[in-house]
Design a protein around this motif. Structure first.
Motif, PDB file in Angstrom:
ATOM      1  N   GLU A 101      -4.013   4.119 -25.912  1.00 16.51           N
ATOM      2  CA  GLU A 101      -3.640   4.858 -24.703  1.00 16.51           C
ATOM      3  C   GLU A 101      -3.368   6.322 -25.035  1.00 16.51           C
ATOM      4  O   GLU A 101      -3.777   7.230 -24.298  1.00 16.51           O
ATOM      5  CB  GLU A 101      -2.437   4.207 -24.032  1.00 16.51           C
ATOM      6  CG  GLU A 101      -2.797   2.865 -23.400  1.00 16.51           C
ATOM      7  CD  GLU A 101      -1.634   2.218 -22.679  1.00 16.51           C
ATOM      8  OE1 GLU A 101      -0.541   2.833 -22.632  1.00 16.51           O
ATOM      9  OE2 GLU A 101      -1.813   1.106 -22.160  1.00 16.51           O
ATOM     10  N   VAL A 152      -6.730   8.102 -25.801  1.00 14.87           N
ATOM     11  CA  VAL A 152      -7.503   8.421 -24.605  1.00 14.87           C
ATOM     12  C   VAL A 152      -7.015   9.733 -23.989  1.00 14.87           C
ATOM     13  O   VAL A 152      -7.808  10.491 -23.423  1.00 14.87           O
ATOM     14  CB  VAL A 152      -7.466   7.248 -23.597  1.00 14.87           C
ATOM     15  CG1 VAL A 152      -7.992   7.672 -22.234  1.00 14.87           C
ATOM     16  CG2 VAL A 152      -8.317   6.085 -24.132  1.00 14.87           C
ATOM     17  N   THR A 153      -5.729  10.059 -24.146  1.00 14.31           N
ATOM     18  CA  THR A 153      -5.254  11.366 -23.652  1.00 14.31           C
ATOM     19  C   THR A 153      -5.878  12.506 -24.459  1.00 14.31           C
ATOM     20  O   THR A 153      -6.102  13.597 -23.920  1.00 14.31           O
ATOM     21  CB  THR A 153      -3.717  11.488 -23.700  1.00 14.31           C
ATOM     22  OG1 THR A 153      -3.253  11.508 -25.053  1.00 14.31           O
ATOM     23  CG2 THR A 153      -3.041  10.358 -22.940  1.00 14.31           C
ATOM     24  N   TRP A 199     -13.481  -0.547 -24.745  1.00 15.02           N
ATOM     25  CA  TRP A 199     -12.204   0.106 -24.434  1.00 15.02           C
ATOM     26  C   TRP A 199     -12.162   0.384 -22.935  1.00 15.02           C
ATOM     27  O   TRP A 199     -12.772   1.340 -22.453  1.00 15.02           O
ATOM     28  CB  TRP A 199     -12.063   1.411 -25.216  1.00 15.02           C
ATOM     29  CG  TRP A 199     -11.986   1.251 -26.700  1.00 15.02           C
ATOM     30  CD1 TRP A 199     -12.882   1.689 -27.630  1.00 15.02           C
ATOM     31  CD2 TRP A 199     -10.943   0.611 -27.438  1.00 15.02           C
ATOM     32  NE1 TRP A 199     -12.476   1.349 -28.898  1.00 15.02           N
ATOM     33  CE2 TRP A 199     -11.284   0.687 -28.808  1.00 15.02           C
ATOM     34  CE3 TRP A 199      -9.756  -0.044 -27.078  1.00 15.02           C
ATOM     35  CZ2 TRP A 199     -10.480   0.160 -29.817  1.00 15.02           C
ATOM     36  CZ3 TRP A 199      -8.957  -0.577 -28.085  1.00 15.02           C
ATOM     37  CH2 TRP A 199      -9.301  -0.476 -29.437  1.00 15.02           C
ATOM     38  N   GLU A 225      -9.703   1.430 -21.250  1.00 20.01           N
ATOM     39  CA  GLU A 225      -8.966   2.671 -20.993  1.00 20.01           C
ATOM     40  C   GLU A 225      -9.915   3.876 -21.001  1.00 20.01           C
ATOM     41  O   GLU A 225      -9.806   4.780 -20.174  1.00 20.01           O
ATOM     42  CB  GLU A 225      -7.874   2.877 -22.055  1.00 20.01           C
ATOM     43  CG  GLU A 225      -6.823   1.775 -22.106  1.00 20.01           C
ATOM     44  CD  GLU A 225      -7.202   0.604 -23.018  1.00 20.01           C
ATOM     45  OE1 GLU A 225      -6.308  -0.223 -23.304  1.00 20.01           O
ATOM     46  OE2 GLU A 225      -8.384   0.493 -23.431  1.00 20.01           O
TER      47      GLU A 225
END
Length: 448
Positions: free
Chosen positions: A306, A309-310, A435, A437
């Motif tokens: 997570e 992904v940012t 993935w 996300e």
């Protein structure tokens, strides 16, 4: 966007267009496919070393059969259904020159490479996703690193005109074949040149290869990449051809590893990214042509996905805010940088997860530098950082030879031919996961 069967992507001013309408490329690189990359596929060695190891363990005929199956089953219709669902419109397709050039008979181009490229291009056409042909490896190596299949750690391609001449001819051969195929959007001439020291040689190569392509094909876009793994365009003169565009790659953590840590404030990370990105996109102003971020991405880990992904979001935001086309590296691999990867219970992952216990490419550069330092301090004087950097690439090629002999081949010898021949099936869509996300993030940009 649905296009007529005879409409090509074109350069108009600083934009890519189709049927007079602007298009922004949003997509992926295909991955470790027609050019194996050790850390992505989970096997030590360069593309050629890995294939030689298979041939030595299983014989030439079986090795050929294995890689034929791997290439034809790595992605299929299900993958393209997923890509279409994500809303991406382009796929960068890397390939090794050896599928087209026999090193012992370099002037007779082989047809073999088209069998595998056509497998993907036909799916691109069916699903209306543009393919961009990316020559990822050339004779002698265009940079010193493993991903151009060099066995010397030297970018010898830029030292010998005879090597460049074979690639100039090869692009003419490819252009003759694909000249009427609009779902091939562009020719990406050579991936990530680096350590080019002669500007005249660099420019002459691009001029000659463009002239060769244009003998047969005036339609397709041609991408030009810069020096220093396509981050430095100071040597590249403007090119007259109306369908030339420019490509850079964006891996800001190479110079600033701290951006990958949670300790760094996101605002500060964005500032670092923006500074590097804005420096790279000055090429649009310099050449007055459209630009493409042909690679960006990172190694994904389940525990921090997570957060990671940012990081991707911050990079893609820069592309979108600055009207820059982009391709994530990469679509599929053995659970490293790919959005899609075989499950941990598949035979491929079981093998490569076992290999990871004794081999880890992430330590390769560090070990290469340490060995250079050891050599210098033991037998000579300490050497400068500038001298140390190119030497560690050469040291790593020696390390790769040892790793193939002492790690890869013994692991291959543990598996019967029948077991080995089933391994490519691990990449089938129903044997993979992805993935979610990252998929959700991509949908934010593609409006899928």
């Amino acid at each position: 966007m649905t296009n007529s069967s005879n409409t090509f992507v074109q350069v108009v001013g600083e934009d890519f267009t189709v049927n007079g309408e602007k298009i922004v490329f949003r997509g992926f690189g295909l991955g470790s496919w027609m050019n194996l990359e050790h850390f992505m596929i989970g096997l030590p060695g360069t593309d050629t070393m890995i294939k030689q190891a298979f041939a030595e363990v299983y014989g030439d005929e079986r090795s050929t059969a294995f890689f034929d199956r791997f290439l034809l089953e790595f992605v299929d219709e299900k993958d393209f259904e997923f890509l279409k669902k994500l809303g991406v419109n382009s796929l960068r397709i890397p390939f090794n020159y050896k599928y087209f050039i026999d090193d012992q008979n370099p002037n007779q181009y082989k047809y073999e490479g088209f069998v595998y490229l056509d497998h993907i291009i036909s799916l691109c056409e069916k699903y209306e996703i543009y393919g961009i042909l990316d020559l990822h490896s050339v004779p002698g190596g265009q940079n010193p690193d493993w991903h151009c299949d060099t066995n010397s750690g030297l970018p010898l391609f830029w030292e010998y005109g005879a090597l460049r001449d074979t690639v100039i001819g090869l692009w003419g051969y490819i252009a003759q074949y694909y000249k009427d195929q609009p779902w091939v959007a562009a020719y990406d001439i050579v991936n990530e040149p680096s350590m080019v020291t002669n500007a005249a040689v660099f420019n002459e190569f691009y001029q000659k290869v463009i002239a060769e392509i244009r003998k047969y094909d005036e339609q397709h876009i041609i991408f030009i990449e810069g020096n220093t793994f396509t981050t430095d365009f100071s040597m590249i003169d403007p090119i007259d051809d109306p369908q030339v565009a420019y490509e850079f790659h964006f891996y800001p953590f190479v110079d600033e590893p701290a951006v990958l840590t949670k300790e760094m404030d996101r605002k500060r990370r964005k500032e670092i990214f923006a500074e590097g990105f804005h420096q790279l996109i000055t090429i649009r102003e310099k050449y007055k042509r459209p630009i493409w971020c042909g690679e960006l991405g990172l190694v994904f880990e389940k525990e921090v996905i997570e957060f990671q992904v940012t990081i991707i979001e911050d990079m893609l935001d820069l592309c979108e805010e600055n009207d820059v086309s982009w391709a994530l590296w990469t679509y599929k691999d053995a659970a490293t940088m790919g959005i899609v990867y075989p499950r941990a219970d598949t035979p491929w992952r079981k093998l490569t997860d076992e290999i990871k216990q004794v081999w880890n490419q992430h330590k390769e550069q560090e070990k290469g530098e340490a060995l250079v330092d050891y050599m210098a301090e033991t037998y000579f004087q300490p050497i400068s950082k500038e001298r140390r950097y190119p030497l560690q690439f050469r040291m790593r090629t020696i390390m790769q030879v040892i790793c193939v002999e002492q790690i890869l081949k013994p692991f291959l010898q543990k598996l019967s031919w029948e077991e080995m021949y089933e391994l490519p099936a691990s990449f089938h869509w129903d044997q993979c996961e992805h993935w979610s996300e990252l998929a959700a993030l991509i949908g934010k940009y593609t409006k899928a």
